[in-house]
Design an enzyme around this catalytic site. Structure first.
Site, mmCIF file in Angstrom:
data_model
loop_
_atom_site.group_PDB
_atom_site.id
_atom_site.type_symbol
_atom_site.label_atom_id
_atom_site.label_comp_id
_atom_site.label_asym_id
_atom_site.label_seq_id
_atom_site.Cartn_x
_atom_site.Cartn_y
_atom_site.Cartn_z
ATOM 1 C CD GLU A 47 -2.865 -1.011 2.463
ATOM 2 O OE1 GLU A 47 -4.101 -0.963 2.385
ATOM 3 O OE2 GLU A 47 -2.265 -1.111 3.551
ATOM 4 C CG MET A 78 -9.338 -4.755 7.771
ATOM 5 S SD MET A 78 -8.522 -6.228 7.104
ATOM 6 C CE MET A 78 -8.210 -7.154 8.606
ATOM 7 C CG ASP A 136 -12.515 -5.377 -1.794
ATOM 8 O OD1 ASP A 136 -11.378 -4.993 -1.479
ATOM 9 O OD2 ASP A 136 -13.459 -5.444 -0.978
HETATM 10 N N1 ADE Z 1 -9.204 -3.661 2.477
HETATM 11 C C1 ADE Z 1 -9.457 -3.774 1.176
HETATM 12 N N2 ADE Z 1 -10.660 -4.346 0.969
HETATM 13 C C2 ADE Z 1 -11.180 -4.612 2.198
HETATM 14 C C3 ADE Z 1 -12.380 -5.196 2.660
HETATM 15 N N3 ADE Z 1 -13.304 -5.660 1.823
HETATM 16 N N4 ADE Z 1 -12.557 -5.307 4.001
HETATM 17 C C4 ADE Z 1 -11.628 -4.861 4.848
HETATM 18 N N5 ADE Z 1 -10.477 -4.302 4.477
HETATM 19 C C5 ADE Z 1 -10.251 -4.175 3.151
#
Ligand code: ADE
Length: 241
Positions: A13, A175, A199
């Site tokens: 990242e 997170m 995503d």
């Molecule tokens: N980081 C990238 N995509 C994520 C997701 N779906 N949930 C938690 N952290 C993420």
């Protein structure tokens, strides 16, 4: 603004941002800890990128709320930044208009969606709700979206997690942010998030596959936004307009 600390979890990242700003690794970073710090100047701003490093037992990047708290605390103690940016990737909600590759700046409060404590008083504590600096003006200048950032320690989400995120109008799920914001609240340090969508939480694809597929593209966009954002902060007073 003269000093900005960017707290990031994974090496992948942070790498495009560290390269774009030509930051140097801090030789005397936190002793005995896995965190890796990089710093340098950009548009008159001292920029520190504080990454969580690798878990030597498991051989993967330290992610989630525990390393975020410790790294943020140590970074603030060392640099006393004007502002902390919790930056990285996130899952987006198509229902709230998110598209893979979008970059979001935080709006409102940072919330936790996986701290469910049905004991009087503790329910709200669980959600956290630590405030983000209002950066809607900056987002407009950057062409970025804004939305509520929701934090939990799992890549997936249970039904209840998803209900809580919907109730909190979450645009993105990641997170670390609420944990970083808690430390910033404790230390009276302004904080906001910049999160690139890898995503779609409510999309059809497998989350892990979609995340890995889009990681390079999303972190590239994240770095491009961050470079522009730091230049804007360097020209700006506080809070930014
Ligand atoms: N980081 C990238 N995509 C994520 C997701 N779906 N949930 C938690 N952290 C993420």
């Amino acid at each position: 603004v003269t000093s900005v600390a960017v707290v990031m979890a994974m090496r992948s990242e942070a790498a495009p941002l560290v390269a774009s700003l030509r930051l140097r690794e801090v030789a005397d970073g936190p002793e005995g800890l896995p965190f890796r710090w990089y710093d340098g100047e950009h548009h008159g701003v001292l920029v520190t990128v504080a990454t969580n490093g690798v878990d030597s037992r498991h051989g993967v990047d330290n992610i989630g709320t525990n390393p975020a708290v410790l790294n943020t605390w140590l970074t603030i103690e060392q640099y006393r930044p004007d502002v902390v940016v919790t930056a990285g990737t996130a899952g987006g909600f198509a229902a709230r208009g998110a598209v893979v590759g979008d970059v979001y700046l935080s709006e409102g409060d940072f919330v936790f969606h996986d701290r469910r404590i049905a004991v009087p008083g503790f329910t709200e504590y669980g959600f956290g709700r630590y405030p983000s600096t209002d950066v809607t003006g900056l987002a407009g200048r950057l062409g970025a979206k804004t939305g509520v950032v929701s934090t939990g320690n799992s890549l997936d989400g249970t039904e209840v997690d998803l209900q809580l995120m919907a109730a909190n109008n979450a645009s993105v799920k990641e997170m670390e942010a609420a944990a970083v914001a808690w430390v910033c609240w404790l230390s009276d340090t302004p904080v906001f998030a910049v999160k690139a969508v890898t995503d779609l939480v409510d999309g059809p694809a497998d989350t892990a596959e979609e995340f890995l597929q889009n990681l390079t593209m999303a972190t590239g966009r994240l770095a491009a936004t961050m470079v522009e954002l730091i230049a804007l902060l360097g020209e700006s007073g506080w809070p930014p307009e």
